[in-house]
Scaffold this motif. Structure first.
Motif, PDB file in Angstrom:
ATOM      1  N   LEU A  17       0.808  -1.214   0.000  1.00 47.44           N
ATOM      2  CA  LEU A  17       0.000   0.000   0.000  1.00 47.44           C
ATOM      3  C   LEU A  17       0.844   1.268   0.000  1.00 47.44           C
ATOM      4  N   TYR A  70      -9.749  -7.818   0.919  1.00 45.48           N
ATOM      5  CA  TYR A  70      -9.931  -7.521  -0.497  1.00 45.48           C
ATOM      6  C   TYR A  70     -10.895  -8.480  -1.194  1.00 45.48           C
ATOM      7  N   PHE A  81      -2.043  -2.893  -7.328  1.00 44.19           N
ATOM      8  CA  PHE A  81      -2.256  -1.755  -6.436  1.00 44.19           C
ATOM      9  C   PHE A  81      -1.356  -0.611  -6.879  1.00 44.19           C
ATOM     10  N   LYS A  82      -1.870   0.595  -6.744  1.00 47.33           N
ATOM     11  CA  LYS A  82      -1.047   1.775  -6.967  1.00 47.33           C
ATOM     12  C   LYS A  82      -1.546   2.858  -6.020  1.00 47.33           C
ATOM     13  N   ASP A  83      -0.618   3.518  -5.362  1.00 47.57           N
ATOM     14  CA  ASP A  83      -0.962   4.563  -4.383  1.00 47.57           C
ATOM     15  C   ASP A  83      -1.946   4.047  -3.335  1.00 47.57           C
ATOM     16  N   GLY A  84      -1.769   2.792  -2.931  1.00 47.79           N
ATOM     17  CA  GLY A  84      -2.580   2.214  -1.868  1.00 47.79           C
ATOM     18  C   GLY A  84      -3.957   1.733  -2.282  1.00 47.79           C
ATOM     19  N   GLU A  85      -4.280   1.854  -3.574  1.00 51.40           N
ATOM     20  CA  GLU A  85      -5.607   1.460  -4.047  1.00 51.40           C
ATOM     21  C   GLU A  85      -5.527   0.298  -5.029  1.00 51.40           C
ATOM     22  N   PRO A  86      -6.459  -0.677  -4.921  1.00 52.51           N
ATOM     23  CA  PRO A  86      -6.510  -1.746  -5.921  1.00 52.51           C
ATOM     24  C   PRO A  86      -7.080  -1.196  -7.226  1.00 52.51           C
ATOM     25  N   LEU A  87      -6.334  -1.350  -8.318  1.00 48.86           N
ATOM     26  CA  LEU A  87      -6.761  -0.829  -9.616  1.00 48.86           C
ATOM     27  C   LEU A  87      -7.379  -1.897 -10.503  1.00 48.86           C
ATOM     28  N   SER A  89      -8.126  -6.411 -10.862  1.00 53.76           N
ATOM     29  CA  SER A  89      -8.083  -7.750 -10.291  1.00 53.76           C
ATOM     30  C   SER A  89      -8.296  -8.757 -11.418  1.00 53.76           C
TER      31      SER A  89
END
Length: 107
Positions: A17, A70, A81-87, A89
């Motif tokens: 994250l 998740y 994940f990028k910048d703590g967010e799941p982009l 799946s």
């Protein structure tokens, strides 16, 4: 350099994250044959994409909190994940070429 690093519930926040740049997390389990098939593909990618994409592996049997957080139900699940967010799946093993196409816009 590079390689697939193992992460745990305890270090997921700091290793994934808080990471700079995109991180591909493979949610895996020892009992999962497709997970084993995917391992060499991700190992190659980790070396080839070093500096652009961090790749980590999380064993869901040992680390149930992150899996539950998740909503991961199938193995293997690949989550970016990028910048703590799941982009993104993706569920199931796939060939390296297909996986690179699916990640292209994130790299």
């Amino acid at each position: 350099m590079g390689g697939v690093q193992s992460v745990t519930d305890q270090d997921f926040a700091s290793e994934v994250l808080a990471a700079e740049g995109p991180v591909l997390v493979k949610f895996t389990a020892d009992w999962c044959p497709p997970c084993r098939m995917l391992a060499p593909v991700l190992a190659e990618m980790a070396v080839e994409q070093a500096g652009k994409l961090k790749i980590v592996s999380l064993d869901v049997d040992v680390n149930p909190e992150t899996q539950a957080a998740y909503g991961v139900l199938s193995m293997p699940t690949l989550m970016v994940f990028k910048d703590g967010e799941p982009l993104r799946s993706m569920v199931g093993a796939r060939a390296k070429a297909r996986l690179m196409r699916e990640l292209d816009d994130l790299l």
